[in-house]
Design a protein around this motif. Structure first.
Motif, short mmCIF file in Angstrom:
data_model
loop_
_atom_site.label_atom_id
_atom_site.label_comp_id
_atom_site.label_asym_id
_atom_site.label_seq_id
_atom_site.Cartn_x
_atom_site.Cartn_y
_atom_site.Cartn_z
N HIS A 71 102.46 1.86 -7.39
CA HIS A 71 102.50 2.89 -6.19
C HIS A 71 103.39 4.01 -6.05
O HIS A 71 104.50 3.47 -6.04
N HIS A 73 104.27 8.59 -5.51
CA HIS A 73 103.81 9.80 -5.24
C HIS A 73 104.75 10.71 -6.00
O HIS A 73 105.64 11.27 -5.64
N HIS A 220 97.73 2.94 2.10
CA HIS A 220 98.89 2.44 2.89
C HIS A 220 98.42 1.66 4.07
O HIS A 220 97.55 2.27 4.77
N HIS A 257 102.06 -1.62 0.84
CA HIS A 257 103.15 -2.14 1.69
C HIS A 257 102.58 -3.28 2.41
O HIS A 257 103.29 -4.41 2.37
N ASP A 308 106.99 3.60 -4.51
CA ASP A 308 106.71 4.59 -3.50
C ASP A 308 107.33 5.81 -4.18
O ASP A 308 107.88 5.92 -5.38
ZN LIG Z 1 103.51 5.53 -0.19
#
Ligand SMILES: [Zn+2]
Length: 443
Positions: A71, A73, A220, A257, A308
């Protein structure tokens, strides 16, 4: 003995397969042809059978599966260090979302992805699962660079630079599913942002689309305590309970998460065979809470690790995530036997591949799987001596120990030289972008 000519052989060194039985060949070798592993085992046996048009000598080094970042971005590398030491809500509402509203666009996303790809390849990552906007541009950059990506356009209720309405967001997602469905490096997915930023209707429509195309569905979930409280106040259910009621949980669903879970939530995730992505460093930095990984594993839930985004981590280093995950849960449980090294490594390799539904292709070195591997230098003080190589990878290795990276049989970094990216140019453009962001702040 008749030998076969193949595209690539990697010979010598310790070959850690990270397969189900944790087979190790020392010295070992791997033969790759047309992107797939065709030979694997003791060096002598593989060398007798295969000759590579390209040969990598890994004598004295370690060969292992490339790491999977489940995961991130990616383009948020351009916001790295822009706003730190803040609660998640303040960080998102006052800094990240306004900055995105001002700067987001295809050029920004492409540059941020190039920077992220350079960082990830250098630290041994061969695949990252991405949730952002303009994911078509992200996929195109990854194709040029030769790194694997699971793309997912974030589905949100509010208008953004990528699309104006939720309907357009869904259309864009379907466009990605159609365009990239058969690609060998890019896997399209559906990624609603979260149960608080995506309406029930949009989450359900997204799930229908994902199922129609057999695509993974990630979002998420239960990242902070306040998210859980709000969900209970508004919907009378925890976020996980609400997703179960909406019918969007299943074996292709992945909860990112999943930090604040009731016992019933854990049972639901196990019952629906939902995978979980744990991002320990981001969760630590935002003080948002900790995924109860030992409890989830005990319940039979597959868990992968992710970084993340670089704005909340602040790097994309999976060696750091493995080490942090292994240590964090020990102290949380007051038990040093929790999350042993093998478990931590598996969450960045085979288990991560399972979470993303890619275990038939990736996650371990096995004949028939894709030729994705990394070579690490063992001739550095912190890796000497070696009693247990897996322990070193989790507790001692630095991401800079990675010297060579091979993805689908293609060498994308050799002896620490990136072969598909011009770092000098990327760094200069990223620094210029940061100057513009600072100059335009509040303007
Ligand atoms: Zn995230």
């Amino acid at each position: 003995m008749v030998w076969h000519e193949v595209d690539l052989v990697v010979v010598g060194g310790v070959v850690l397969t990270a397969d189900q039985d944790w087979n190790i060949y020392d010295p070992g070798a791997v033969a790759v042809d047309r992107g797939a592993i065709v030979g694997l085992g003791p060096r002598e046996e593989v060398e007798q059978e295969y000759r590579g048009r390209e040969r990598i000598d890994a004598s004295g080094k370690l060969v292992m599966p490339g790491l999977i970042n489940a995961h991130t971005h990616a383009p948020m590398t351009l916001f790295r260090g822009l706003a730190d030491d803040l609660p998640l809500e303040t960080w998102l509402h006052e800094y990240i979302w306004p900055a995105e509203a001002k700067w987001l666009g295809p050029d920004f996303v492409r540059l941020g992805t190039q920077l992220a790809a350079a960082e990830m390849i250098r630290s041994g990552t061969i695949l990252f699962c991405d949730m952002y906007f303009f994911e078509d541009d992200i996929a195109e950059v990854c194709k040029e660079v030769g790194i694997r990506v699971v793309i997912g356009g974030a589905l949100v209720d509010f208008p953004n630079a990528n699309y104006k309405t939720p309907e357009e967001g869904l259309k864009y997602s379907e466009y990605l599913l159609r365009k990239w469905g058969d690609d060998f490096l890019v896997v399209p997915s559906i990624q609603p942002h979260s149960p608080y930023a995506t309406s029930s209707n949009l989450m359900q429509q997204g799930k229908e689309l994902a199922d129609q195309y057999g695509a993974p569905y990630l979002l998420h979930v239960s990242e902070t305590q306040s998210e859980v409280q709000e969900s209970i106040e508004k919907h009378g259910r925890t976020p996980v309970g609400r997703l179960a009621d909406l019918g969007v949980l299943g074996p292709t669903t992945v909860a990112i998460h999943a930090a604040h879970l009731t016992d019933e939530d854990v049972e639901l995730l196990a019952q629906y065979e939902v995978g979980v992505v744990h991002c320990p460093e981001s969760q630590l930095k935002l003080a948002s809470g900790f995924t109860p990984v030992p409890k989830l594993l005990e319940a039979g839930v597959e868990v992968g690790l992710g970084t993340d985004g670089a704005a909340s981590n602040n790097d994309l280093n999976m060696f750091g995530e493995m080490g942090t995950a292994a240590r964090l849960h020990k102290v949380m449980a007051h038990d040093p036997t929790v999350i042993p090294a093998r478990q931590a490594l598996s969450m960045a390799t085979l288990q991560a591949a399972r979470v993303l539904g890619l275990e038939d292709r990736l996650g371990s070195l096995e004949v028939g799987k894709r030729g994705d591997m990394i070579v690490l230098d063992l001739d550095v003080p912190h890796m000497v001596p070696v009693y247990n190589i897996t322990s070193h990878l989790v507790y001692a290795a630095h991401c800079s120990d990675v010297c060579t990276v091979i993805i689908d049989g293609r060498v994308v970094m050799r002896d620490r030289v990136l072969l598909t990216l011009d770092e000098g140019e990327i760094f200069a453009r990223a620094r210029e972008m940061a100057r513009q962001i600072v100059a335009g702040w509040g303007a």
